[in-house]
Motif scaffolding. Structure first.
Motif, short mmCIF file in Angstrom:
data_model
loop_
_atom_site.label_atom_id
_atom_site.label_comp_id
_atom_site.label_asym_id
_atom_site.label_seq_id
_atom_site.Cartn_x
_atom_site.Cartn_y
_atom_site.Cartn_z
N ASP A 1 5.37 -6.76 11.34
CA ASP A 1 5.97 -5.47 11.00
C ASP A 1 5.77 -5.13 9.53
N ILE A 2 5.87 -6.16 8.68
CA ILE A 2 5.80 -5.90 7.22
C ILE A 2 4.82 -6.88 6.57
N PHE A 3 3.93 -6.31 5.77
CA PHE A 3 3.06 -7.13 4.91
C PHE A 3 3.59 -6.97 3.49
N THR A 4 3.77 -8.10 2.78
CA THR A 4 4.26 -7.97 1.39
C THR A 4 3.54 -8.93 0.45
N VAL A 5 3.35 -8.48 -0.79
CA VAL A 5 2.83 -9.35 -1.88
C VAL A 5 3.43 -8.84 -3.18
N GLY A 6 3.14 -9.55 -4.26
CA GLY A 6 3.67 -9.18 -5.57
C GLY A 6 3.03 -7.91 -6.11
N SER A 7 3.71 -7.31 -7.11
CA SER A 7 3.27 -6.01 -7.62
C SER A 7 1.96 -6.09 -8.40
N ASP A 8 1.50 -7.33 -8.71
CA ASP A 8 0.18 -7.45 -9.38
C ASP A 8 -0.93 -6.96 -8.45
N TRP A 9 -0.63 -6.83 -7.18
CA TRP A 9 -1.62 -6.36 -6.19
C TRP A 9 -1.43 -4.90 -5.81
N LYS A 10 -0.56 -4.21 -6.54
CA LYS A 10 -0.18 -2.83 -6.17
C LYS A 10 -1.41 -1.98 -5.83
N GLY A 11 -1.39 -1.36 -4.68
CA GLY A 11 -2.48 -0.45 -4.26
C GLY A 11 -3.60 -1.16 -3.53
N LYS A 12 -3.79 -2.46 -3.81
CA LYS A 12 -4.95 -3.18 -3.25
C LYS A 12 -4.89 -3.34 -1.73
N PHE A 13 -3.66 -3.34 -1.20
CA PHE A 13 -3.56 -3.58 0.24
C PHE A 13 -3.03 -2.36 1.00
N ASP A 14 -3.17 -1.20 0.38
CA ASP A 14 -2.71 0.03 1.05
C ASP A 14 -3.44 0.24 2.37
#
Ligand code: CTP
Length: 440
Positions: free
Chosen positions: A88-101
């Motif tokens: 349901d949810i994919f999450t990572v740290g904000s250093d990856w912001k946008g990369k997994f949109d």
């Protein structure tokens, strides 16, 4: 049940990782953690991960936060995993912001604020702080300096070179006295003229400095044996710097040969040439063909067939007798069950390929094979041919550095390049001077 997934390398597990995992878990009811495999990390440019995959998995497991741990092995796997585990949810740290949109198409994507002030990169750098001195006249030192920035924990602390002004280095701390440089560093990268290696290495080892020296480490086997002995007695690392030896593709190629995929090996042919303008060369600093290319061309021969050959004949075309400068050299080896030959030259051009011929097939590495990132295993029935790709960054220098650092930290032996091979390379350098046949 809300299922959450997150990925990471989790090298030297730290507080930032744990906080990320805790918050990821709080987003749902069930947390899957993907730990990246070593090979996948390498292709992503993370090359100096300290812990093995098993150690990293164990570390994540020991937090007790993950409900399930999986291994991430390939590009695009995240999409597969999200579908397969019904995430349901994919999450990572904000250093990856946008990369997994792009994963929004499959599940909800949440970037969690990264914890300030801690990272595996910093921990790796703190764990190991090596002050490295650069020695020699070659422009390769510029590449070495650049490559050190990809390896956490090495700082270039000084240069000893007769051509300092010609070198474009960021480090401006030059030394005109070798001993003074030695007193300011923990380790050296030596790429001076091979005639100088023995004396420079010996002096540095006596002062308990660790060394990477561009191969050959000496021009005689007896001297090389002495150097390795001093290194051992002083608990120092002496690494023979043949870049190809530390590249992933070349080491995988050797493993493949050992599995017997092409049967018993009957012949090896290695060629390394680089045609240069030799009209204005400075013999004091220029490496002749056998020292510049010999160690690399000898590498696959000694790795596959060993160093117990029955016969070795050396033929050279010599440009300058006094300086022992060969334009071109060919060496033929006879073993009990196989033969090998190499061609090296700074003044002759040929196809820089490597061919390892066996009774069931052959391995072909196209030019320039010493910068191997690709090779083929070929059979009589070409439908059975196989191609292998492995990324090679920084011409292999950074992999060499990482092996060096690992040897330094763990005081392990060099698992990529056996000492006996380094010694035999020096022996061939000696034979080149004493036994070669000279073409007119
Ligand atoms: N992470 C975090 N806070 C930190 C470090 C990492 O929230 N201070 C998160 C990352 O954003 C990622 C996960 O932890 O979602 C795993 O990160 P990883 O790349 O393994 O750790 P780093 O410390 O960032 O590693 P490196 O320094 O090698 O990039």
């Amino acid at each position: 049940m809300v299922k959450v997934i997150t990925y990471g390398t989790y090298d030297l597990l730290h507080y930032g990782h744990i906080r990320l995992l805790e918050r990821a878990k709080e987003l749902g009811d069930y947390l899957i953690v993907g730990v990246t495999a070593d090979d996948f990390d390498k292709t992503r440019g993370k090359i100096n991960v300290q812990q093995s995959l098993m150690e990293r998995v164990e570390a994540v497991k020991s937090t007790g936060i993950a409900d399930e741990i999986i291994i991430e092995e390939y590009e695009g796997q995240k999409i597969d995993d999200i579908k397969r585990y019904d995430i349901d949810i994919f999450t990572v740290g904000s250093d990856w912001k946008g990369k997994f949109d792009y994963l929004n198409e499959y599940c909800k994507v949440i970037y969690l604020e990264r914890t300030e002030g801690v990272s595996s990169t910093e921990l790796r750098a703190e764990k190991c702080q090596i002050k490295m001195g650069l020695v020699g006249e070659s422009h390769i030192l510029e590449k070495v300096e650049r490559e050190c920035s990809f390896v956490n924990g090495i700082e270039i602390a000084g240069i000893y070179s007769e051509l300092c002004d010609n070198l474009n280095l960021n480090c401006k701390k030059t030394f005109s006295d070798y001993d003074e440089l030695l007193d300011s560093v923990d380790a050296l990268y030596i790429i001076s003229h091979p005639q100088k290696h023995y004396t420079q290495i010996k002096r540095a080892l006596e002062k308990k400095k660790h060394i990477i020296c561009e191969s050959p480490i000496s021009l005689s086997k007896i001297e090389a044996e002495e150097l390795f002995k001093i290194a051992e007695e002083n608990n120092c690392v002496l690494l023979d710097g043949i870049k190809t030896a530390y590249s992933t593709a070349f080491s995988r190629l050797l493993l493949l040969v050992k599995t017997g995929i092409i049967g018993d090996i009957v012949s090896i042919d290695a060629t390394c040439t680089s045609l240069e303008d030799l009209s204005k060369i400075d013999y004091e600093t220029k490496w002749n063909s056998i020292t510049a290319w010999g160690p690399t061309a000898l590498l696959p021969i000694f790795e596959v067939l060993g160093t117990d050959y029955i016969d070795c004949s050396i033929v050279s075309k010599v440009l300058d007798e006094k300086f022992n400068f060969d334009l071109f050299t060919k060496i033929n080896f006879t073993y009990e069950k196989a033969v090998a030959s190499l061609k090296v030259g700074n003044g002759v051009k040929s196809e820089g390929e490597l061919i390892i011929s066996g009774q069931n097939g052959y391995i072909y590495v196209p030019a320039p094979w010493w910068k191997t990132d690709y090779f083929e295993v070929r059979f009589e029935d070409s439908t059975k041919n196989k191609r292998y790709f492995y990324q090679l960054d920084g011409e292999g220098i950074r992999y060499e550095m990482i092996v060096f650092l690992k040897m330094l930290e763990k005081r392990t032996f060099n698992s990529y390049l056996d000492k006996n091979i380094s010694l035999e390379i020096c022996n061939i350098m000696d034979k080149f001077t004493s036994e070669r046949f000279k073409l007119k």
